[in-house]
Scaffold this motif. Structure first.
Motif, mmCIF file in Angstrom:
data_model
loop_
_atom_site.group_PDB
_atom_site.id
_atom_site.type_symbol
_atom_site.label_atom_id
_atom_site.label_comp_id
_atom_site.label_asym_id
_atom_site.label_seq_id
_atom_site.Cartn_x
_atom_site.Cartn_y
_atom_site.Cartn_z
ATOM 1 N N ALA A 1 -2.213 -4.531 1.524
ATOM 2 C CA ALA A 1 -0.811 -4.242 0.584
ATOM 3 C C ALA A 1 -0.921 -2.755 -0.236
ATOM 4 O O ALA A 1 0.123 -2.207 -0.092
ATOM 5 C CB ALA A 1 -1.337 -5.143 -0.789
ATOM 6 N N ARG A 2 -2.099 -2.307 -0.250
ATOM 7 C CA ARG A 2 -2.246 -0.889 -0.419
ATOM 8 C C ARG A 2 -1.704 -0.148 0.410
ATOM 9 O O ARG A 2 -0.774 1.133 0.128
ATOM 10 C CB ARG A 2 -3.637 -0.377 -0.805
ATOM 11 C CG ARG A 2 -3.781 -0.969 -2.511
ATOM 12 C CD ARG A 2 -5.160 -0.474 -3.018
ATOM 13 N NE ARG A 2 -6.519 -1.034 -2.610
ATOM 14 C CZ ARG A 2 -6.742 -2.348 -3.081
ATOM 15 N NH1 ARG A 2 -5.765 -3.088 -3.575
ATOM 16 N NH2 ARG A 2 -7.899 -2.694 -2.503
ATOM 17 N N GLY A 3 -1.952 -0.215 1.640
ATOM 18 C CA GLY A 3 -1.499 0.220 2.875
ATOM 19 C C GLY A 3 0.002 0.333 3.075
ATOM 20 O O GLY A 3 0.907 1.363 3.365
ATOM 21 N N ILE A 4 0.538 -1.105 2.923
ATOM 22 C CA ILE A 4 2.088 -1.147 2.950
ATOM 23 C C ILE A 4 2.706 -0.340 1.820
ATOM 24 O O ILE A 4 3.805 0.359 2.013
ATOM 25 C CB ILE A 4 2.269 -2.732 2.597
ATOM 26 C CG1 ILE A 4 1.683 -3.400 3.985
ATOM 27 C CG2 ILE A 4 3.686 -2.887 2.531
ATOM 28 C CD1 ILE A 4 1.609 -4.852 3.681
ATOM 29 N N LEU A 5 2.107 -0.530 0.634
ATOM 30 C CA LEU A 5 2.645 0.474 -0.305
ATOM 31 C C LEU A 5 2.550 2.069 -0.030
ATOM 32 O O LEU A 5 3.382 2.628 -0.270
ATOM 33 C CB LEU A 5 2.083 0.370 -1.813
ATOM 34 C CG LEU A 5 2.295 -0.978 -2.257
ATOM 35 C CD1 LEU A 5 1.480 -1.589 -3.503
ATOM 36 C CD2 LEU A 5 3.787 -1.116 -2.738
ATOM 37 N N THR A 6 1.541 2.311 0.597
ATOM 38 C CA THR A 6 1.710 3.995 1.406
ATOM 39 C C THR A 6 2.909 4.100 2.014
ATOM 40 O O THR A 6 3.402 5.267 2.211
ATOM 41 C CB THR A 6 0.206 4.163 2.171
ATOM 42 O OG1 THR A 6 -0.738 3.902 0.893
ATOM 43 C CG2 THR A 6 0.346 5.586 2.428
ATOM 44 N N SER B 1 3.480 -8.791 -4.678
ATOM 45 C CA SER B 1 4.327 -9.436 -5.655
ATOM 46 C C SER B 1 3.673 -8.464 -7.045
ATOM 47 O O SER B 1 4.586 -8.148 -7.781
ATOM 48 C CB SER B 1 4.294 -10.839 -5.770
ATOM 49 O OG SER B 1 4.977 -11.124 -7.017
ATOM 50 N N ASP B 2 2.361 -8.565 -7.061
ATOM 51 C CA ASP B 2 1.821 -7.702 -8.423
ATOM 52 C C ASP B 2 1.865 -6.253 -8.185
ATOM 53 O O ASP B 2 2.189 -5.626 -9.137
ATOM 54 C CB ASP B 2 0.420 -7.951 -8.439
ATOM 55 C CG ASP B 2 -0.007 -9.466 -8.728
ATOM 56 O OD1 ASP B 2 0.773 -10.077 -9.208
ATOM 57 O OD2 ASP B 2 -1.184 -9.941 -8.662
ATOM 58 N N PHE B 3 1.762 -5.392 -7.127
ATOM 59 C CA PHE B 3 1.643 -4.122 -6.791
ATOM 60 C C PHE B 3 3.197 -3.362 -6.722
ATOM 61 O O PHE B 3 3.473 -2.442 -7.333
ATOM 62 C CB PHE B 3 0.851 -3.780 -5.589
ATOM 63 C CG PHE B 3 -0.449 -3.940 -5.626
ATOM 64 C CD1 PHE B 3 -1.169 -4.137 -6.751
ATOM 65 C CD2 PHE B 3 -1.307 -4.029 -4.310
ATOM 66 C CE1 PHE B 3 -2.481 -4.543 -6.742
ATOM 67 C CE2 PHE B 3 -2.569 -4.047 -4.525
ATOM 68 C CZ PHE B 3 -3.029 -4.339 -5.701
ATOM 69 N N CYS B 4 4.065 -4.032 -6.093
ATOM 70 C CA CYS B 4 5.523 -3.413 -6.042
ATOM 71 C C CYS B 4 6.182 -3.146 -7.290
ATOM 72 O O CYS B 4 6.394 -1.901 -7.277
ATOM 73 C CB CYS B 4 6.373 -4.494 -5.362
ATOM 74 S SG CYS B 4 6.027 -4.416 -3.473
ATOM 75 N N VAL C 1 17.331 5.970 -1.962
ATOM 76 C CA VAL C 1 17.419 4.904 -1.309
ATOM 77 C C VAL C 1 16.639 3.753 -1.512
ATOM 78 O O VAL C 1 15.346 3.968 -1.521
ATOM 79 C CB VAL C 1 17.300 5.202 0.336
ATOM 80 C CG1 VAL C 1 17.725 3.711 1.193
ATOM 81 C CG2 VAL C 1 18.540 6.332 0.602
ATOM 82 N N PRO C 2 17.144 2.577 -1.732
ATOM 83 C CA PRO C 2 16.098 1.441 -2.082
ATOM 84 C C PRO C 2 15.250 1.242 -0.926
ATOM 85 O O PRO C 2 15.600 1.208 0.261
ATOM 86 C CB PRO C 2 16.802 0.286 -2.459
ATOM 87 C CG PRO C 2 18.246 0.581 -1.817
ATOM 88 C CD PRO C 2 18.341 2.071 -1.709
ATOM 89 N N VAL C 3 13.905 1.003 -1.276
ATOM 90 C CA VAL C 3 12.987 0.466 -0.203
ATOM 91 C C VAL C 3 12.320 -0.977 -0.478
ATOM 92 O O VAL C 3 11.684 -0.945 -1.433
ATOM 93 C CB VAL C 3 11.645 1.392 -0.224
ATOM 94 C CG1 VAL C 3 10.574 1.346 0.992
ATOM 95 C CG2 VAL C 3 12.045 3.028 0.097
ATOM 96 N N LEU C 4 12.775 -1.850 0.167
ATOM 97 C CA LEU C 4 12.523 -3.170 0.046
ATOM 98 C C LEU C 4 11.131 -3.539 0.654
ATOM 99 O O LEU C 4 11.116 -3.437 1.933
ATOM 100 C CB LEU C 4 13.489 -4.184 0.555
ATOM 101 C CG LEU C 4 13.383 -5.666 0.311
ATOM 102 C CD1 LEU C 4 12.925 -6.104 -1.046
ATOM 103 C CD2 LEU C 4 14.591 -6.395 0.826
ATOM 104 N N VAL C 5 10.162 -4.064 -0.080
ATOM 105 C CA VAL C 5 8.968 -4.396 0.810
ATOM 106 C C VAL C 5 9.036 -5.984 1.036
ATOM 107 O O VAL C 5 9.312 -6.590 -0.300
ATOM 108 C CB VAL C 5 7.808 -3.899 -0.241
ATOM 109 C CG1 VAL C 5 6.300 -4.300 0.332
ATOM 110 C CG2 VAL C 5 7.746 -2.527 -0.235
#
Length: 159
Positions: free
Chosen positions: A52-57, A112-115, A69-73
Motif C-alpha cells: 500500500a505504501r508503495g502504491i501511494l508512492t 482505504s485508510d491511507f488514500c 488531474v485526479p489520481v484514482l487508486v
C-alpha cells in the motif's frame, strides 16, 4: 508491482509510472491498480502495508506528472482462496503462499485508510468483482466487464 520483480523486470510501477503518464498526456485522470503481484513471496512476502505504501508512492509520482488531474487508486480484487486447490501446473503457488493470499485480502483496507491521508480517491474493485475461478488471480471476461462499468461510475464522480 511496486517492487522490482526479477521475473517481470518491465513491470515495476514505481519505475514505469512517469513514462506512462507522459506518453498518454494530456490525461483527464490517472487510475492506479497495483498490488497483487506485490504479494509474491520473493517480493513483499504478503505484506499488504508495504504494498500500500508503495502504491501511494506510484500515485504521488503520477500526481506530480499530471498536476490537477485526479489520481484514482484502485485495490484489485484479492486472490481467490481456492488458489491452493488449483492444479500445480498453473504455477501460481510457486510464487504465492498463505501469507500472500491473506495480504491480498488486507490490501484494500490499508489503501482505504491511507488514500484519504494523501488526498487520493479510492475504489475497492473487490466490492464488484472477484478473481476468476480459472486461476484465482486474474479477472475473467465477465469480471472485466463489471469492473469497467464500476470504474466508469467512479471516474464520472471525479471528472
Amino acid at each position: 508491482s511496486v517492487f522490482p520483480d526479477p521475473t517481470a523486470p518491465f513491470a515495476c510501477g514505481v519505475d514505469a509510472i512517469e513514462s506512462c503518464v507522459l506518453s498518454a498526456a494530456p490525461v483527464d485522470a490517472v487510475v492506479i491498480m497495483l498490488g497483487i503481484n506485490d504479494m509474491k513471496v520473493f517480493l513483499s512476502n504478503g505484506c499488504a502495508g508495504a504494498s500500500a505504501r508503495g502504491i501511494l508512492t506510484v500515485a504521488g509520482k503520477a500526481a506530480a506528472m499530471a498536476p490537477g488531474v485526479p489520481v484514482l487508486v484502485v485495490a484489485p480484487p484479492p486472490i481467490g482462496r481456492h488458489i491452493t486447490e488449483l492444479p500445480p501446473e498453473l504455477g501460481m503457488m510457486e510464487q504465492l503462499d498463505e501469507k500472500s493470499i491473506e495480504g491480498s485480502w488486507q490490501l484494500a483496507g490499508y489503501l482505504s485508510d491511507f488514500c484519504p491521508l494523501y488526498g487520493f480517491p479510492f475504489f475497492d474493485a473487490g466490492t464488484v468483482v472477484s478473481a476468476s475461478a480459472a486461476d484465482a488471480v486474474h479477472m475473467d471476461e465477465a469480471g472485466h466487464t463489471a469492473f469497467a462499468e464500476a470504474l466508469a461510475k467512479e471516474l464520472e464522480k471525479l471528472l
